[in-house]
Enzyme design. Sequence first.
Site, PDB file in Angstrom:
ATOM      1  N   LYS A 185       0.864  -1.194   0.000  1.00 57.99           N
ATOM      2  CA  LYS A 185       0.000   0.000   0.000  1.00 57.99           C
ATOM      3  C   LYS A 185       0.899   1.242   0.000  1.00 57.99           C
ATOM      4  O   LYS A 185       1.745   1.423   0.892  1.00 57.99           O
ATOM      5  CB  LYS A 185      -0.865  -0.042   1.256  1.00 57.99           C
ATOM      6  CG  LYS A 185      -2.196   0.647   1.122  1.00 57.99           C
ATOM      7  CD  LYS A 185      -3.034   0.297   2.335  1.00 57.99           C
ATOM      8  CE  LYS A 185      -4.316   1.087   2.390  1.00 57.99           C
ATOM      9  NZ  LYS A 185      -4.979   0.934   3.681  1.00 57.99           N
TER      10      LYS A 185
HETATM   11  C1  E4P Z   1      -8.293   1.958   3.654  1.00 58.50           C
HETATM   12  O1  E4P Z   1      -7.586   1.091   3.229  1.00 58.50           O
HETATM   13  C2  E4P Z   1      -8.141   2.603   4.962  1.00 58.50           C
HETATM   14  O2  E4P Z   1      -7.507   1.687   5.824  1.00 58.50           O
HETATM   15  C3  E4P Z   1      -9.443   2.962   5.621  1.00 58.50           C
HETATM   16  O3  E4P Z   1     -10.547   2.557   4.855  1.00 58.50           O
HETATM   17  C4  E4P Z   1      -9.508   4.365   6.125  1.00 58.50           C
HETATM   18  O4  E4P Z   1     -10.737   4.567   6.731  1.00 58.50           O
HETATM   19  P1  E4P Z   1     -11.039   5.783   7.745  1.00 58.50           P
HETATM   20  O5  E4P Z   1     -11.299   7.017   6.940  1.00 58.50           O
HETATM   21  O6  E4P Z   1     -12.259   5.342   8.490  1.00 58.50           O
HETATM   22  O7  E4P Z   1      -9.823   5.921   8.624  1.00 58.50           O
END
Ligand code: E4P
Length: 215
Positions: A83
Amino acid sequence: MQLFIDTADIEEIRCANDWGIIDGVTTNPSLMAKVGRTTAAVIREIVSIVDGPISAEVLATEAKSMIEEGRILSQIHKNVVIKLPMTIEGVKALNWFSKNGIKTNLTLVFSPNQALLAAKCGATYISPFVGRLDDHGHDGMELIREIRTIFDNYAFTTKILSASIRSTLHVREAALAASDVATVPFKVLKDLYSHPLTDRGVEAFTSDYKKVTTK
Ligand code: E4P
């Protein structure tokens, strides 16, 4: 639409995996902080539970260090997806991972143009953050719809991974918008099962049939 669980909590992952509804897992540094463990330690455990794509996020901000960090994480298991942040440096690193056949997930995507750049450079997944856009007075789902149109226009194979999902409505809208994947927190995954009419129906069938068995 595939469903990933968005957590670094091993018990949540085990539970959702036992339900048989998850296809993969996404994590991020904030989720790691919540459980107080390192990314490498958590990812090693997750790959032994879930047989599907597991996103592990790099912490570096420069391409060279992202590549070093991502290479090490990718060696943990073949299912690990690296990522990377949707920045100039992140996309430079993306080009390296694409050339070397390592799967990637470009995160913190907030515009169709960012998605276009990531797709052009061969990202496996892009993660548009629906909930965070809604929080700022935008329509997060509109972003998913626009990216779907762009990817279909050019037959990009990059998968849309709807992220920052906050409710069952987001899941439903992501599916209607033909998102390839939605990554969903544990609580929302559990809520997907619920409907008061289902509960009422089960109760009625159970109590009605008791009349038959007690005769
Ligand atoms: C995506 O991969 C992120 O880990 C996640 O969806 C972020 O979500 P949030 O905005 O609730 O922190």
